[in-house]
Write a protein that holds these residues in place. Structure first.
Motif, mmCIF file in Angstrom:
data_model
loop_
_atom_site.group_PDB
_atom_site.id
_atom_site.type_symbol
_atom_site.label_atom_id
_atom_site.label_comp_id
_atom_site.label_asym_id
_atom_site.label_seq_id
_atom_site.Cartn_x
_atom_site.Cartn_y
_atom_site.Cartn_z
ATOM 1 N N GLY A 178 0.809 -1.219 0.000
ATOM 2 C CA GLY A 178 0.000 0.000 0.000
ATOM 3 C C GLY A 178 0.834 1.257 0.000
ATOM 4 N N ASN A 179 1.870 1.302 0.850
ATOM 5 C CA ASN A 179 2.724 2.483 0.917
ATOM 6 C C ASN A 179 3.554 2.652 -0.351
ATOM 7 O OD1 ASN A 179 1.978 3.504 3.456
ATOM 8 N ND2 ASN A 179 3.337 2.083 4.510
ATOM 9 N N ALA A 180 4.003 1.538 -0.921
ATOM 10 C CA ALA A 180 4.776 1.625 -2.166
ATOM 11 C C ALA A 180 3.899 2.138 -3.309
ATOM 12 C CB ALA A 180 5.367 0.258 -2.516
ATOM 13 N N ILE A 181 2.694 1.613 -3.423
ATOM 14 C CA ILE A 181 1.760 2.074 -4.461
ATOM 15 C C ILE A 181 1.455 3.552 -4.276
ATOM 16 C CG2 ILE A 181 -0.613 1.863 -5.308
ATOM 17 C CD1 ILE A 181 -0.363 -1.171 -4.643
ATOM 18 N N MET A 182 1.285 3.969 -3.037
ATOM 19 C CA MET A 182 1.005 5.379 -2.760
ATOM 20 C C MET A 182 2.137 6.265 -3.270
ATOM 21 S SD MET A 182 -1.183 7.490 -1.410
ATOM 22 C CE MET A 182 -2.207 6.515 -0.297
#
Length: 522
Positions: free
Chosen positions: A436-440
């Motif tokens: 999730g944080n990487a996609i963000m």
């Protein structure tokens, strides 16, 4: 061949038994062996007249190497990306057999998106069933999944034209059907929709552009240094991690075989699992009296955590009676201050560098990356083993980056569903904290604020050419290790291998996940 001992489990969780003398396994290994025993001789030309590193790492090649031209020409742009890569007969077979894969859903959603963009209707269209009668084999959920991907792509396209209200309407429809606990497509859309909303908020001035940046990645890095059930579960259950790690270790061991003094410089120590494999493999060489085995961990932060990893490695060394082991930390506040004398080198020792997902974090700080590589070049190690993400997620073109990330993380969500299960707590933590944080970061951030940056092996080749590095062929024993590890997993048949020149590409159902390459300095 790398031997493996059950002692490894003592401090690092349960890891697989690698050593297997059953010769029948060798015949089984051909199942996953998609690469040829003779490598493709495609060494890249050295990069000439490179004025700055930005022009190298800002690779503008489109996802999957299909040409994307003018953003205004939507049909041409996406049809070239998606259609040529799709085996239509295979997709129809999947639909007929009700086994539509995550990758197939994304591609079918992309084709539906092309149809939507090429139609004369400009209003948001939400048909009850995509593709009409020609794809009537879809069940209701598959139809909704394809439609979610279509509308997610439509929303991203609206963002590129700053049509933010229309983009949000499309996301609202996606949000009705997606879920962080649903099937892989529902979860994938959930996190990409969240990231698109953040991007819209940044571009409209609602939030600061520093919102989805470095703090999230720093937290991810901190967690990677702490032994925890989540990271161990992912490592133990997703075959491509071990299928990529063990052949890299084998290549390193091959390079220092027969040497009595060995110094391993690890550029990203994390929890040190790879070090336990290296330690045992080197120490188990027949008829060799090892005088010294030193591991130096290089880092710029989390010194306490790195030292804790060192303590675990010392305990492991004691458990296998490796008395000549020593562990050191080369810590600097800034990689520009990294110097050779921090490594306590012995002229009689063989030096090897191990870099597993260690370089991508410095792509946005290219002067640091270059400074570190200059030091490594001066050391003249026997070998440098490099593992990195096998995708171009650093394009300055938002559309290219978005689509490449959609396929890449789609494969990850599919793999974690198959290998861990939907109800597994570690599945939820992995996707929310790491994915999730990487996609963000990839989707919502631009310029210097975008922390997560990955480039493919072609870009790394050009960068390494600056330092006179030559790519080495992986030995057949290394390639055998990759297949052997995949076969030990129930889902190992979904782990795929291919060769890009001399580089091994490990994938999930054909989607590239990571690259493994081995280098020497001329």
């Amino acid at each position: 061949m790398i031997p493996f001992n059950q002692h490894t489990q003592s401090n690092f969780g349960e890891l697989p038994q690698l050593w297997d003398e059953d010769e029948s396994n060798k015949s089984k290994s051909t199942r996953c062996l998609l690469f040829s025993s003779q490598y493709q001789k495609q060494d890249p030309e050295p990069l000439k007249d490179l004025q700055n590193l930005d022009s190298l790492f800002h690779d503008t090649s489109p996802p999957f190497r299909y040409q994307i031209n003018d953003l205004a020409n939507i049909e041409s742009q996406y049809s070239e990306l998606i259609k040529p890569h799709t085996n239509q007969e295979s997709l129809r077979h999947e639909i007929k057999e009700s086994k539509l894969s995550t990758d197939a859903v994304i591609r079918l959603g992309g084709e539906r998106f092309i149809q939507s963009c090429s139609s004369s209707v400009n209003d948001i269209s939400m048909p009850a069933h995509p593709y009409g009668g020609s794809f009537s084999g879809f069940n209701d959920q598959e139809a909704k999944d394809v439609e979610m991907i279509e509308n997610l792509l439509l929303s991203a396209e609206k963002v590129t034209h700053q049509q933010f209200e229309r983009s949000i309407k499309l996301l609202e429809w996606c949000d009705v059907l997606c879920s962080s606990s649903g099937n892989p497509i529902q979860r994938l859309v959930y996190y990409f929709s969240k990231a698109l909303r953040e991007k819209i908020a940044i571009e409209t001035g609602i939030v600061s552009p520093k919102g989805p940046g470095k703090k999230h990645v720093t937290e991810m890095e901190r967690r990677m240094l702490i032994p925890n059930p989540t990271t161990l579960s992912v490592y133990q259950n997703l075959p491509f991690f071990q299928a990529g790690q063990f052949p890299g270790v084998q290549a390193l061991v091959d390079a220092v075989s027969g040497v009595t003094k060995v110094h391993i410089i690890d550029l990203s120590i994390k929890q040190g699992v790879q070090c336990t494999i290296i330690m045992q493999a080197i120490a188990s060489q027949p008829n060799l009296i090892l005088e010294n085995l030193k591991i130096t961990a290089v880092g710029t932060k989390f010194k306490e955590r790195i030292e804790e990893t060192g303590d675990r490695l010392r305990s492991f060394a004691e458990s296998i009676n490796l008395r000549c082991f020593s562990f050191h930390v080369a810590m600097v506040d800034d990689m520009l201050d990294f110097k050779q004398d921090l490594l306590d080198l012995d002229p009689d020792e063989a030096v090897a560098v191990y870099a597993s997902y260690a370089l991508w974090g410095m792509i946005r700080e290219q002067d640091r990356l270059e400074a570190m590589m200059k030091v490594i070049k001066n050391i003249k190690p026997r070998v440098m083993v490099v593992s990195e993400v096998a995708a171009n997620l650093n394009s300055p073109n938002f559309v290219n980056r978005f689509i490449e990330a959609l396929f890449f993380y789609g494969a990850f969500f599919d793999a974690i569903e198959e290998c861990l299960g939907r109800d597994d707590e570690n599945r939820a933590i992995t996707e929310s904290v790491y994915f999730g944080n990487a996609i963000m970061s990839i989707v919502a951030s631009e310029g210097a604020e975008r922390v997560v940056r990955h480039v493919n092996i072609d870009v790394w080749r050009k960068f390494f050419a600056r330092f006179g590095m030559e790519e080495k062929e992986l030995s057949m024993s290394s390639l055998y290790q990759a297949n052997l590890m995949a076969e030990k997993f129930p889902s190992g048949s979904s782990c795929t291998f291919d060769m890009d020149g001399k580089c091994l590409i490990i994938g999930w159902k054909g989607i590239p996940i990571q690259s493994l390459s081995v280098w020497k300095f001329s």
